[in-house]
Design a protein around this motif. Sequence first.
Motif, mmCIF file in Angstrom:
data_model
loop_
_atom_site.group_PDB
_atom_site.id
_atom_site.type_symbol
_atom_site.label_atom_id
_atom_site.label_comp_id
_atom_site.label_asym_id
_atom_site.label_seq_id
_atom_site.Cartn_x
_atom_site.Cartn_y
_atom_site.Cartn_z
ATOM 1 N N THR A 158 20.244 27.918 -41.024
ATOM 2 C CA THR A 158 21.142 27.214 -40.086
ATOM 3 C C THR A 158 22.575 27.216 -40.613
ATOM 4 O O THR A 158 23.521 27.537 -39.883
ATOM 5 N N LEU A 159 22.725 26.877 -41.903
ATOM 6 C CA LEU A 159 24.071 26.830 -42.484
ATOM 7 C C LEU A 159 24.729 28.216 -42.462
ATOM 8 O O LEU A 159 25.890 28.353 -42.048
ATOM 9 N N ALA A 160 23.970 29.230 -42.867
ATOM 10 C CA ALA A 160 24.539 30.594 -42.882
ATOM 11 C C ALA A 160 24.951 30.994 -41.462
ATOM 12 O O ALA A 160 26.020 31.598 -41.255
ATOM 13 N N HIS A 161 24.131 30.611 -40.499
ATOM 14 C CA HIS A 161 24.453 30.967 -39.110
ATOM 15 C C HIS A 161 25.708 30.230 -38.626
ATOM 16 O O HIS A 161 26.585 30.831 -37.996
ATOM 17 N N GLU A 162 25.813 28.952 -38.955
ATOM 18 C CA GLU A 162 26.990 28.182 -38.523
ATOM 19 C C GLU A 162 28.266 28.705 -39.184
ATOM 20 O O GLU A 162 29.330 28.687 -38.571
ATOM 21 N N GLU A 163 28.156 29.166 -40.435
ATOM 22 C CA GLU A 163 29.327 29.754 -41.100
ATOM 23 C C GLU A 163 29.766 31.016 -40.353
ATOM 24 O O GLU A 163 30.953 31.288 -40.199
ATOM 25 N N LYS A 164 28.782 31.770 -39.879
ATOM 26 C CA LYS A 164 29.092 32.981 -39.099
ATOM 27 C C LYS A 164 29.796 32.588 -37.798
ATOM 28 O O LYS A 164 30.803 33.200 -37.401
ATOM 29 N N VAL A 165 29.273 31.548 -37.136
ATOM 30 C CA VAL A 165 29.879 31.089 -35.866
ATOM 31 C C VAL A 165 31.315 30.624 -36.114
ATOM 32 O O VAL A 165 32.216 30.920 -35.322
ATOM 33 N N THR A 166 31.528 29.940 -37.237
ATOM 34 C CA THR A 166 32.896 29.494 -37.577
ATOM 35 C C THR A 166 33.839 30.696 -37.656
ATOM 36 O O THR A 166 34.951 30.661 -37.118
ATOM 37 N N SER A 167 33.370 31.766 -38.287
ATOM 38 C CA SER A 167 34.249 32.939 -38.413
ATOM 39 C C SER A 167 34.514 33.570 -37.034
ATOM 40 O O SER A 167 35.609 34.072 -36.777
ATOM 41 N N LEU A 168 33.528 33.505 -36.134
ATOM 42 C CA LEU A 168 33.740 34.046 -34.776
ATOM 43 C C LEU A 168 34.786 33.220 -34.027
ATOM 44 O O LEU A 168 35.664 33.768 -33.348
#
Length: 211
Positions: free
Chosen positions: A129-139
């Motif tokens: 979840t955290l890794a995915h949210e970090e990816k969303v932040t970069s998007l």
Amino acid sequence: MIPSNILGVRQSKIKFCFALDFSVYFSKFACIIKINCYNMISPKLQDAINAQINAEFWSAYLYLSMAMHFENEGHAGIANWFKIQFKEEQAHAEIFMNYLNSRGGRVVLSPIEEVPVKWDSPLVAFEHTLAHEEKVTSLINNIYAIAEAEHDYATCNKLDWFVSEQVEEEETARGLIDSLKLIGDNGLALYTFNQELAARVYNVPAPLAEK
Ligand code: FEO
């Protein structure tokens, strides 16, 4: 009988007034077109937001998959937490769709790619979840950079809410990871953790609640 020279003066006056009126109307019309053109979102930003709508729906699908997995594993509280996460992600997609429509853009819904279906433990799922949210932040940051480069301040303003939301999402995931690391193999502590997550309720995100 009206002398022709007087009639000529009147006719030219009428023509002049008509030309004046027409030019006023035309300039108003041109002004409206100009405003609308400036207010419309650029094709580049439209594409980036459409990609983000797809990413938000993918996130929703990912969290729904996690919810189904943990429901299956007998962790109803953790499943509840992910179900609410699923609803929030759908709301995020809806905020972007509403925004694109409000800017005269076109929403294009593309296929949602497959998501994983299994996680080895709650800790692994929350790390994912955290890794995915970090990816969303970069998007989100990437869309912000495009909007800034285009001086599209309305989009920057809309994205500000998402920037804060991402900080919150990452912080929550980090907190849950820390708790699970402390819990380790302690079954009773995991039971309590599960109960706590069962209490999470869905709140309509502010940009949708305000509409
Ligand atoms: Fe829509 Fe979890 O970011």
